[in-house]
Design an enzyme around this catalytic site. Structure first.
Site, PDB file in Angstrom:
ATOM      1  N   ASP A   1       0.831  -1.200   0.000  1.00  0.00           N
ATOM      2  CA  ASP A   1       0.000   0.000   0.000  1.00  0.00           C
ATOM      3  C   ASP A   1       0.868   1.253   0.000  1.00  0.00           C
ATOM      4  OD1 ASP A   1      -1.626   2.254   1.468  1.00  0.00           O
ATOM      5  OD2 ASP A   1      -3.112   0.808   0.773  1.00  0.00           O
ATOM      6  N   ARG A   2       0.625   2.113  -0.979  1.00  0.00           N
ATOM      7  CA  ARG A   2       1.439   3.313  -1.143  1.00  0.00           C
ATOM      8  C   ARG A   2       1.194   4.329  -0.044  1.00  0.00           C
ATOM      9  NH1 ARG A   2      -0.717  -0.191  -3.505  1.00  0.00           N
ATOM     10  NH2 ARG A   2      -2.458   1.118  -4.155  1.00  0.00           N
ATOM     11  N   CYS A   9      -2.396   4.734 -10.829  1.00  0.00           N
ATOM     12  CA  CYS A   9      -2.433   4.973  -9.384  1.00  0.00           C
ATOM     13  C   CYS A   9      -1.743   6.301  -9.131  1.00  0.00           C
ATOM     14  CB  CYS A   9      -1.720   3.846  -8.627  1.00  0.00           C
ATOM     15  SG  CYS A   9      -1.514   4.183  -6.853  1.00  0.00           S
ATOM     16  N   ASN A  10      -2.496   7.284  -8.689  1.00  0.00           N
ATOM     17  CA  ASN A  10      -1.917   8.608  -8.450  1.00  0.00           C
ATOM     18  C   ASN A  10      -0.863   8.583  -7.351  1.00  0.00           C
ATOM     19  OD1 ASN A  10      -3.637  10.883  -9.995  1.00  0.00           O
ATOM     20  ND2 ASN A  10      -4.991   9.207  -9.412  1.00  0.00           N
ATOM     21  N   THR A  11      -1.149   7.863  -6.255  1.00  0.00           N
ATOM     22  CA  THR A  11      -0.238   7.857  -5.115  1.00  0.00           C
ATOM     23  C   THR A  11       1.120   7.287  -5.496  1.00  0.00           C
ATOM     24  OG1 THR A  11      -2.190   7.479  -3.721  1.00  0.00           O
ATOM     25  CG2 THR A  11      -0.042   7.259  -2.678  1.00  0.00           C
ATOM     26  N   ALA A  12       1.133   6.306  -6.397  1.00  0.00           N
ATOM     27  CA  ALA A  12       2.392   5.703  -6.828  1.00  0.00           C
ATOM     28  C   ALA A  12       3.309   6.713  -7.501  1.00  0.00           C
ATOM     29  CB  ALA A  12       2.123   4.534  -7.774  1.00  0.00           C
ATOM     30  N   THR A  58      -5.818  10.338  -2.018  1.00  0.00           N
ATOM     31  CA  THR A  58      -5.519   9.652  -0.762  1.00  0.00           C
ATOM     32  C   THR A  58      -4.715  10.572   0.150  1.00  0.00           C
ATOM     33  OG1 THR A  58      -3.432   8.735  -1.559  1.00  0.00           O
ATOM     34  CG2 THR A  58      -5.434   7.405  -1.919  1.00  0.00           C
ATOM     35  N   LYS A 108     -12.648   0.336  -2.993  1.00  0.00           N
ATOM     36  CA  LYS A 108     -11.704  -0.782  -2.880  1.00  0.00           C
ATOM     37  C   LYS A 108     -12.361  -2.022  -2.281  1.00  0.00           C
ATOM     38  CE  LYS A 108      -7.168   1.520  -2.694  1.00  0.00           C
ATOM     39  NZ  LYS A 108      -6.547   0.782  -3.815  1.00  0.00           N
ATOM     40  N   CYS A 117      -7.313  10.102  -7.458  1.00  0.00           N
ATOM     41  CA  CYS A 117      -7.175   8.716  -7.016  1.00  0.00           C
ATOM     42  C   CYS A 117      -7.988   7.889  -7.993  1.00  0.00           C
ATOM     43  CB  CYS A 117      -7.691   8.528  -5.585  1.00  0.00           C
ATOM     44  SG  CYS A 117      -7.714   6.796  -5.065  1.00  0.00           S
TER      45      CYS A 117
END
Length: 231
Positions: free
Chosen positions: A47-48, A83-86, A125, A165, A194
């Protein structure tokens, strides 16, 4: 046309929606008009957000780098990560391969600027917010990034983790609360930063103010791979 590699599984539903979006957005009359895709739906990526918030958690970077290298070895000539957070770790991922990785966040912010927005809301996120990747990109583009307060951010995280999710429908009343909060900030565009929120846009039929980063990524990928976007 160039072959597109996709680091997926973050999350799985958003990855499948992204693949569907790529096909539906391509101006094609036959199979051969579509771009070639290699989808690596790696649900083992740590999980990022958990790592960004607490660096003692498992670092997702080595897995993301390995996935990018695997896609390149399989023939991918352009890579995207839905995935934006990645994208907090974009430099590390790009440095691991010799093919271009499309920067989802920068492309989305540039789209907001092209549409004439100045005040841009960010829904993402907590990890993405804390990393500041959208804020930095907005400021570099001359835009004003606007963030929800702590209470609304918790609502956003609930929609992402407890609803999308988890495979549950979006709580419409909770989303209306989020929307009203962003409206009070006088946002001209609200970036859905996200990929789970891209599912929300489809499910709730959100209006033009909500700029879907996943759609921007899909359109950019189609063009960079040599395809044409359907009007």
């Amino acid at each position: 046309m160039k072959t597109l590699g996709i680091i997926g599984g973050v999350g799985p539903l958003a990855t499948m929606y992204y693949g569907d979006m790529l096909v539906r957005l391509t101006d094609a009359e036959k199979d051969q008009d579509h771009i070639n895709m290699i989808i690596l739906n790696d649900t083992n990526i740590p999980d990022r957000t958990a790592y960004i918030v607490d660096p003692t958690k498992t670092n997702p970077v080595p897995v993301l780098q390995q996935d990018a290298q695997q896609l390149e070895a399989m023939g991918a000539e352009v890579i995207t990560i839905p995935c934006n957070t990645a994208h907090t770790f974009f430099k590390e991922i790009q440095s691991a391969v010799n093919v271009p990785v499309i920067h989802m966040i920068n492309e989305t912010v540039q789209r907001a600027a092209a549409e004439g927005a100045i005040r841009v809301g960010i829904l993402a996120t907590t990890g993405t917010i804390q990393a500041g990747v959208f804020q930095q990109s907005c400021m570099e583009a001359g835009l004003i990034p606007l963030l929800p307060d702590e209470e609304i951010q918790q609502d956003v995280m609930s929609v992402i983790y407890d609803q999308v999710k988890a495979g549950r429908p979006t709580d419409r009343k909770q989303w209306e609360k989020i929307t009203k909060a962003m409206e009070t900030l006088e946002c001209e565009r609200i970036i859905l930063g996200c990929t789970e929120l891209s599912i929300v846009k489809k499910e709730l039929q959100l209006d033009y103010r909500f700029l879907d980063a996943l759609r921007v990524l899909a359109e950019t990928a189609i063009v960079q791979c040599g395809g044409k976007i359907r009007n």
